[in-house]
Design a protein around this motif. Sequence first.
Motif, short mmCIF file in Angstrom:
data_model
loop_
_atom_site.label_atom_id
_atom_site.label_comp_id
_atom_site.label_asym_id
_atom_site.label_seq_id
_atom_site.Cartn_x
_atom_site.Cartn_y
_atom_site.Cartn_z
N TRP A 177 -21.31 -13.40 15.96
CA TRP A 177 -21.09 -13.73 14.80
C TRP A 177 -20.49 -13.29 14.10
N VAL A 178 -21.91 -12.49 13.22
CA VAL A 178 -21.47 -12.58 12.07
C VAL A 178 -20.79 -11.09 11.43
N ARG A 179 -20.67 -10.32 12.63
CA ARG A 179 -20.02 -9.12 12.90
C ARG A 179 -18.77 -9.08 12.57
N GLU A 180 -18.65 -10.40 13.46
CA GLU A 180 -16.74 -11.14 13.63
C GLU A 180 -16.52 -10.91 12.14
N ASN A 181 -17.39 -11.85 11.59
CA ASN A 181 -16.61 -13.00 10.25
C ASN A 181 -17.02 -11.31 9.03
N THR A 182 -17.20 -10.79 9.29
CA THR A 182 -17.29 -9.91 8.08
C THR A 182 -16.96 -8.17 8.59
N GLU A 183 -16.12 -8.04 9.79
CA GLU A 183 -15.38 -6.92 10.11
C GLU A 183 -13.81 -7.86 9.56
N GLU A 184 -14.08 -9.03 9.71
CA GLU A 184 -12.39 -9.66 9.42
C GLU A 184 -12.40 -9.54 8.12
N CYS A 185 -13.30 -9.86 7.80
CA CYS A 185 -13.89 -10.12 5.81
C CYS A 185 -13.03 -8.80 5.29
N ARG A 186 -13.62 -7.69 5.78
CA ARG A 186 -13.58 -6.24 5.88
C ARG A 186 -12.04 -6.06 6.06
N ARG A 187 -11.18 -6.43 7.24
CA ARG A 187 -9.70 -6.11 6.74
C ARG A 187 -9.21 -6.52 5.86
N ILE A 188 -9.74 -8.24 5.77
CA ILE A 188 -8.62 -8.69 4.67
C ILE A 188 -8.45 -7.62 3.58
N LEU A 189 -9.64 -7.94 2.73
CA LEU A 189 -9.82 -7.18 1.58
C LEU A 189 -9.02 -5.36 1.76
N GLN A 190 -9.35 -4.69 2.62
CA GLN A 190 -8.17 -3.34 2.83
C GLN A 190 -7.62 -3.60 2.54
N ALA A 191 -6.67 -4.60 3.42
CA ALA A 191 -5.14 -5.30 3.75
C ALA A 191 -4.90 -5.60 2.59
N GLN A 192 -5.68 -6.00 1.46
CA GLN A 192 -5.08 -6.51 -0.86
C GLN A 192 -5.84 -5.78 -0.82
N TYR A 193 -6.10 -4.31 -0.64
CA TYR A 193 -6.63 -3.28 -1.36
C TYR A 193 -5.08 -2.44 -1.10
N GLU A 194 -4.63 -2.54 -0.13
CA GLU A 194 -3.32 -1.53 -0.02
C GLU A 194 -2.43 -2.36 -0.36
N ARG A 195 -1.88 -3.32 -0.12
CA ARG A 195 -1.15 -4.52 -1.09
C ARG A 195 -0.58 -4.12 -2.26
N GLU A 196 -2.24 -4.73 -3.66
CA GLU A 196 -1.97 -4.41 -4.92
C GLU A 196 -2.12 -2.66 -5.14
N CYS A 197 -2.69 -1.65 -4.53
CA CYS A 197 -2.63 -0.84 -5.47
C CYS A 197 -0.56 -0.11 -5.19
N ALA A 198 -0.43 -0.50 -3.79
CA ALA A 198 1.05 -0.07 -3.61
C ALA A 198 2.22 -1.15 -4.98
N GLU A 199 0.97 -1.88 -4.84
CA GLU A 199 2.20 -3.22 -5.62
C GLU A 199 2.10 -2.06 -7.52
N ASP A 200 0.93 -2.39 -7.56
CA ASP A 200 0.78 -1.41 -9.30
C ASP A 200 1.23 -0.35 -9.45
N GLN A 201 1.72 0.67 -7.93
CA GLN A 201 2.38 2.25 -8.33
C GLN A 201 4.33 1.10 -8.34
N ARG A 202 4.47 0.83 -7.88
CA ARG A 202 6.14 0.22 -8.18
C ARG A 202 6.08 0.02 -9.65
N ILE A 203 5.28 -0.71 -9.95
CA ILE A 203 4.84 -1.35 -11.43
C ILE A 203 5.15 -0.17 -12.29
N ALA A 204 4.60 0.98 -12.12
CA ALA A 204 3.89 2.33 -12.81
C ALA A 204 5.52 2.79 -12.96
N ASP A 205 6.62 2.23 -11.64
CA ASP A 205 6.88 3.74 -11.78
C ASP A 205 8.88 2.54 -12.35
N TRP A 206 8.12 1.76 -12.53
CA TRP A 206 9.43 0.43 -13.48
C TRP A 206 9.21 1.19 -14.21
#
Length: 212
Positions: A177-206
């Motif tokens: 149970w703990v492993r599944e929850n922490t792994e899901e937390c890592r997946r969500i945070l990794q997706a957030q990181y990729e999304r925010e970095c991509a957004e930051d790059q788009r803003i910089a280009d603009w």
Amino acid sequence: MMSNQSRFPGPFLDTYGIGFSLYQMSRNNWKQRTIAGVSWNGQEGKAYFFNPDGIALPLLPSVAKLPNVLREHRTRMQPACVVGSGVFAMPNSSLEALSSSELSQWVTYWFVEDHAVYANCPDTWSAHVELQVTGERKAAEHNYPNVRRINLPTVQTPSPSGQSLQQDTTYVGLAQWVRENTEECRRILQAQYERECAEDQRIADWLRGCTA
């Protein structure tokens, strides 16, 4: 030229609603959306805000409220200086055309130290992830008994006397149970990181004028 044309709450107006903001220690600061400083002409009420990369931001200043921010948040200042590059910066031709007295009306203030860290940095984000995962692990361990009691009945087992006893199955599968929850937390945070970095790059280009 970013000049004060409207009344609005706060020391500046984010004209495009991008989410530009001052650096805050208690939150994730994305580099291209952080206001690192401003070049300010207090006589004419004109300003060029810029991010840590020195790229000018499309913000309008409040003549009445910006001076308080300059006093409270500045880490250093430089008179007779205008900072900023990109689409929303003062054009080079205009900067070069300023007389000595005109340039003296401008003062640049920095709000962020050069060693400040940003969420874009992998090491900074990794530390944030570990902090969040630690919190998720503790929450999962705390909530697990109640989750198990709701979803699984107790098991009836015979006693040496022949009577049936209830065996608590609460902690069966805790590690999973703990492993599944922490792994899901890592997946969500990794997706957030990729999304925010991509957004930051788009803003910089603009901001730089790279629209292709």
